[in-house]
Design a protein around this motif. Structure first.
Motif, PDB file in Angstrom:
ATOM      1  N   ASP A 108      18.082  87.604  -6.627  1.00  0.00           N
ATOM      2  CA  ASP A 108      18.122  88.973  -7.165  1.00  0.00           C
ATOM      3  C   ASP A 108      18.800  89.014  -8.526  1.00  0.00           C
ATOM      4  O   ASP A 108      18.387  89.770  -9.419  1.00  0.00           O
ATOM      5  CB  ASP A 108      18.872  89.903  -6.201  1.00  0.00           C
ATOM      6  CG  ASP A 108      18.071  90.147  -4.926  1.00  0.00           C
ATOM      7  OD1 ASP A 108      16.839  89.923  -4.956  1.00  0.00           O
ATOM      8  OD2 ASP A 108      18.675  90.544  -3.904  1.00  0.00           O
ATOM      9  N   GLU A 109      19.839  88.190  -8.706  1.00  0.00           N
ATOM     10  CA  GLU A 109      20.525  88.128  -9.996  1.00  0.00           C
ATOM     11  C   GLU A 109      19.583  87.645 -11.096  1.00  0.00           C
ATOM     12  O   GLU A 109      19.589  88.163 -12.211  1.00  0.00           O
ATOM     13  CB  GLU A 109      21.730  87.183  -9.921  1.00  0.00           C
ATOM     14  CG  GLU A 109      22.948  87.748  -9.216  1.00  0.00           C
ATOM     15  CD  GLU A 109      24.135  86.807  -9.349  1.00  0.00           C
ATOM     16  OE1 GLU A 109      24.508  86.493 -10.502  1.00  0.00           O
ATOM     17  OE2 GLU A 109      24.672  86.388  -8.316  1.00  0.00           O
ATOM     18  N   ILE A 110      18.795  86.633 -10.752  1.00  0.00           N
ATOM     19  CA  ILE A 110      17.848  86.087 -11.745  1.00  0.00           C
ATOM     20  C   ILE A 110      16.783  87.128 -12.071  1.00  0.00           C
ATOM     21  O   ILE A 110      16.430  87.335 -13.237  1.00  0.00           O
ATOM     22  CB  ILE A 110      17.207  84.784 -11.225  1.00  0.00           C
ATOM     23  CG1 ILE A 110      18.289  83.727 -10.956  1.00  0.00           C
ATOM     24  CG2 ILE A 110      16.192  84.241 -12.237  1.00  0.00           C
ATOM     25  CD1 ILE A 110      17.799  82.483 -10.233  1.00  0.00           C
ATOM     26  N   GLU A 111      16.285  87.826 -11.036  1.00  0.00           N
ATOM     27  CA  GLU A 111      15.282  88.875 -11.254  1.00  0.00           C
ATOM     28  C   GLU A 111      15.833  89.986 -12.139  1.00  0.00           C
ATOM     29  O   GLU A 111      15.153  90.480 -13.043  1.00  0.00           O
ATOM     30  CB  GLU A 111      14.821  89.455  -9.916  1.00  0.00           C
ATOM     31  CG  GLU A 111      13.744  88.631  -9.236  1.00  0.00           C
ATOM     32  CD  GLU A 111      13.073  89.389  -8.091  1.00  0.00           C
ATOM     33  OE1 GLU A 111      12.686  90.549  -8.306  1.00  0.00           O
ATOM     34  OE2 GLU A 111      12.952  88.801  -7.003  1.00  0.00           O
ATOM     35  N   ASN A 112      17.066  90.398 -11.894  1.00  0.00           N
ATOM     36  CA  ASN A 112      17.684  91.451 -12.705  1.00  0.00           C
ATOM     37  C   ASN A 112      17.877  90.994 -14.148  1.00  0.00           C
ATOM     38  O   ASN A 112      17.758  91.783 -15.086  1.00  0.00           O
ATOM     39  CB  ASN A 112      19.031  91.870 -12.108  1.00  0.00           C
ATOM     40  CG  ASN A 112      18.858  92.642 -10.810  1.00  0.00           C
ATOM     41  OD1 ASN A 112      17.832  93.308 -10.616  1.00  0.00           O
ATOM     42  ND2 ASN A 112      19.833  92.554  -9.922  1.00  0.00           N
ATOM     43  N   SER A 140      15.771  83.787 -18.802  1.00  0.00           N
ATOM     44  CA  SER A 140      16.609  84.039 -17.618  1.00  0.00           C
ATOM     45  C   SER A 140      16.871  82.757 -16.839  1.00  0.00           C
ATOM     46  O   SER A 140      17.959  82.570 -16.285  1.00  0.00           O
ATOM     47  CB  SER A 140      15.943  85.085 -16.716  1.00  0.00           C
ATOM     48  OG  SER A 140      15.880  86.332 -17.379  1.00  0.00           O
ATOM     49  N   VAL A 141      15.891  81.867 -16.804  1.00  0.00           N
ATOM     50  CA  VAL A 141      16.084  80.561 -16.166  1.00  0.00           C
ATOM     51  C   VAL A 141      17.142  79.768 -16.931  1.00  0.00           C
ATOM     52  O   VAL A 141      18.036  79.143 -16.330  1.00  0.00           O
ATOM     53  CB  VAL A 141      14.756  79.778 -16.090  1.00  0.00           C
ATOM     54  CG1 VAL A 141      15.010  78.316 -15.700  1.00  0.00           C
ATOM     55  CG2 VAL A 141      13.803  80.430 -15.097  1.00  0.00           C
ATOM     56  N   ALA A 142      17.072  79.809 -18.269  1.00  0.00           N
ATOM     57  CA  ALA A 142      18.070  79.103 -19.089  1.00  0.00           C
ATOM     58  C   ALA A 142      19.473  79.640 -18.807  1.00  0.00           C
ATOM     59  O   ALA A 142      20.441  78.864 -18.664  1.00  0.00           O
ATOM     60  CB  ALA A 142      17.726  79.247 -20.569  1.00  0.00           C
ATOM     61  N   LEU A 143      19.602  80.951 -18.694  1.00  0.00           N
ATOM     62  CA  LEU A 143      20.909  81.555 -18.401  1.00  0.00           C
ATOM     63  C   LEU A 143      21.412  81.133 -17.025  1.00  0.00           C
ATOM     64  O   LEU A 143      22.602  80.844 -16.845  1.00  0.00           O
ATOM     65  CB  LEU A 143      20.809  83.086 -18.477  1.00  0.00           C
ATOM     66  CG  LEU A 143      20.620  83.688 -19.870  1.00  0.00           C
ATOM     67  CD1 LEU A 143      20.348  85.182 -19.780  1.00  0.00           C
ATOM     68  CD2 LEU A 143      21.851  83.424 -20.742  1.00  0.00           C
ATOM     69  N   MET A 150      17.599  77.919  -5.755  1.00  0.00           N
ATOM     70  CA  MET A 150      17.942  76.757  -4.934  1.00  0.00           C
ATOM     71  C   MET A 150      18.638  75.686  -5.776  1.00  0.00           C
ATOM     72  O   MET A 150      19.584  75.021  -5.326  1.00  0.00           O
ATOM     73  CB  MET A 150      16.670  76.180  -4.295  1.00  0.00           C
ATOM     74  CG  MET A 150      16.931  75.045  -3.312  1.00  0.00           C
ATOM     75  SD  MET A 150      15.384  74.339  -2.664  1.00  0.00           S
ATOM     76  CE  MET A 150      14.856  75.656  -1.568  1.00  0.00           C
ATOM     77  N   ALA A 151      18.208  75.546  -7.036  1.00  0.00           N
ATOM     78  CA  ALA A 151      18.761  74.501  -7.908  1.00  0.00           C
ATOM     79  C   ALA A 151      20.130  74.863  -8.463  1.00  0.00           C
ATOM     80  O   ALA A 151      20.938  73.979  -8.770  1.00  0.00           O
ATOM     81  CB  ALA A 151      17.794  74.231  -9.062  1.00  0.00           C
ATOM     82  N   THR A 152      20.402  76.174  -8.603  1.00  0.00           N
ATOM     83  CA  THR A 152      21.633  76.594  -9.282  1.00  0.00           C
ATOM     84  C   THR A 152      22.663  77.227  -8.354  1.00  0.00           C
ATOM     85  O   THR A 152      23.848  77.336  -8.717  1.00  0.00           O
ATOM     86  CB  THR A 152      21.295  77.637 -10.375  1.00  0.00           C
ATOM     87  OG1 THR A 152      20.674  78.781  -9.763  1.00  0.00           O
ATOM     88  CG2 THR A 152      20.385  77.042 -11.430  1.00  0.00           C
TER      89      THR A 152
END
Length: 560
Positions: A79-83, A94-97, A72-74
């Motif tokens: 799914d991209e973040i999970e992968n 992964s959050v930093a990326l 929501m913030a980015t």
């Protein structure tokens, strides 16, 4: 104070393994905190927590909700973040990326402050009821919207409880002493009395040694419990006690600390976690049974089975874990509380009072009934009489006996020889999982063998004492894999290094001397017994404890 300064501290802590350097980094940071209110918050954030363990508030945020908030913030798909997590092995990274690649940026973005982060996480913890998940989502998304990639990484780790900076209670204690130039033993004492590093840091800064000396027990804040060592038999116990001792039945239950302030009752577990809500019937019985207005007592909660015989302590832990349908569990697993000590009564601390007097006080302030009792005891000099009492305890289905020195004061957090345990078998060990191996065949995809560690205070780290792979069901291994995956630090082929967070109870045939492990010891035929959710890594058995048990084992075998 900006959150980026705290993130910078986390980064520096991650880059070094030297305990002295970590202590200096934390001390230097604490010195910069000028606001006393902020100083009460910062120590727990440094530990990677939001609240002390005894605070019943929980964030109630899992990986999926956190990923949705970052999405929501980015503007990046969940799914991209999970992968990405599959590649990085760390949701924080992964959050930093995701924050580096964000597709949207708020026009009203403001730098994060530590107070804002903390107050938002408090809101998250206190949000309940219908629609609470959506409200939590918005609170978190607003934080990540204003977070830099580095801030987001450590914010995510704090929320999930997976901070990996190597800061434990002992290091934080030393850092507080160094930061405010106070005696480390006074910081230790104040923390043992209150279990509140924020409060201790504030007192150390504002009042120094003099203020720390004045710290007293506070009803509503748990104190660090006194611990016991094991001996081979009742005769050895009597010798250690100087010829006479108080023997108590050692119940196979969960140790609890009960705080009563008028009509308010709080029950803390062995790990000092607030378990009050899970045992409402015990709370009501305590209100009726404890006579003083303000009092702190200790006891053992025992699950009662058929014909009143005790059930294994894991049944009590099931009660502690239950948050819903509690009435059903009250029927299935009835609990009996056996009180054995009193630590505070109506304004008077009892910890410096001799045990024999504490016991008399306890007997005078408790109205016993079917469910609230005082631990059965025997005061004797006679080994035959003590032996008879010991076998009676075993016949009733209990673990054995406790032996207590009559003139002993209550030594906070200390495992000395003033209290001793007597059991018919070698005591199981509570050890920390520090590594694991991926299984093969039908156990492919799950962790199925676990490297166990004991804390070595000389090294300041956990050292291996053996591997355990037996005693687990397939369901256990699935659950352990879920628990341990977020704690994986490094992978070496099939072997993974694990952040030392999870404590398990292990049975074994014997302790052997071994050059194979850095500890110098190895467990022969270890077997998994239980997950010790009531204990943290700081409560697990130490290398010194294993050495003591090895010596005891040799005496029990007739060795010297």
């Amino acid at each position: 104070m900006l959150y980026k300064e705290l993130a910078e501290l986390y980064k520096r802590l991650e880059k070094t393994t030297l305990k002295t350097l970590k202590t200096k980094f934390v001390a230097d940071f604490l010195k910069k905190v000028e606001d006393p209110e902020l100083l009460e918050i910062v120590p727990y954030l440094i530990l990677g927590k939001v609240f002390p363990d005894w605070d019943e508030r929980e964030l109630g945020v899992g990986e999926k909700l956190l990923i949705r908030a970052v999405s929501m913030a980015t503007g990046i798909n969940s799914d991209e973040i999970e992968n990405s997590v599959k590649d990085t092995g760390d949701l924080g990274e992964s959050v930093a990326l995701a924050l580096q690649r964000r597709k949207q940026k708020s026009f009203f973005s403001q730098p994060l402050t530590i107070k804002r982060v903390y107050s938002t996480l408090v809101k998250v913890a206190e949000t309940t009821g219908e629609g609470s998940q959506d409200r939590k989502l918005k609170y978190l998304a607003n934080l990540f919207m204003d977070a830099s990639p580095e801030e987001g990484k450590y914010l995510a780790r704090t929320i999930l409880g997976t901070m990996r900076t190597g800061v434990a209670e002992g290091l934080l204690r030393d850092a507080i002493a160094e930061a405010f130039r106070v005696k480390v033993e006074l910081v230790e004492r104040a923390y043992m009395l209150t279990s509140d590093f924020g409060f201790v840091a504030k007192v150390a800064k504002l009042e120094g040694d003099e203020g720390l000396l004045k710290v007293k027990i506070q009803v509503g804040k748990p104190i660090k419990p006194m611990l016991a060592q094991m001996v081979a038999n009742v005769r050895e116990a009597l010798i250690e006690m100087g010829g006479e001792a108080e023997f108590e039945i050692k119940y196979d239950g969960a140790r609890v600390q009960v705080h009563k302030d008028g009509e308010k009752v709080i029950v803390y577990s062995r790990r000092l976690e607030n378990v009050t809500r899970s045992i409402p019937e015990v709370v009501e019985r305590i209100k009726e049974s404890l006579k003083p207005e303000k009092v702190i007592v200790e006891g053992e909660l025992v699950a009662v089975g058929e014909e009143g015989r005790p059930r294994p302590f894991q049944y009590v832990l099931r009660r502690f874990r239950r948050k819903y349908n509690i009435d059903e569990m009250i029927e299935k697993i009835p609990l009996e509380l056996n009180l054995f000590d009193v630590l505070y009564v109506d304004g008077k601390s009892m910890i410096d009072v001799q045990f024999i007097e504490r016991r008399k006080t306890l007997e005078g302030i408790v109205t016993t009934n079917e469910w609230i009792k005082i631990a059965e005891n025997l005061i004797t000099k006679n080994p035959e009489e003590a032996e008879e009492f010991y076998h009676r305890a075993l016949d009733l289905g209990h673990e054995g006996l406790m032996a207590k020195r009559l003139d002993s004061v209550y030594e906070l957090g200390n495992r000395g020889k003033k209290w001793l345990k007597i059991k018919p078998t070698m005591e199981n060990l509570d050890l920390v999982i520090i590594g694991a191996e991926w299984g093969e065949g039908r156990r492919s995809g799950v962790l199925s063998s676990f490297l166990l560690g004991a804390y070595d205070p000389i090294r300041g780290d956990f050292v291996p004492v053996g591997k355990v792979g037996s005693g687990f069901t397939d369901e256990d291994l699935i659950e352990f894999t879920k628990m341990l995956k977020p704690l994986i630090k490094k992978e070496h082929g099939k072997f993974v290094e694990i952040e030392p967070k999870i404590v398990i109870e292990v049975a074994y045939q014997e302790i052997q001397k071994s050059p194979k492990y850095e500890s110098g010891f190895a467990l022969r035929f270890p077997r998994y017994v239980a997950l010790r959710e009531d204990k943290g890594p700081e409560d697990a058995d130490t290398l010194q404890r294993i050495a003591e048990l090895y010596q005891l084992q040799e005496r029990m075998k007739g060795g010297k």
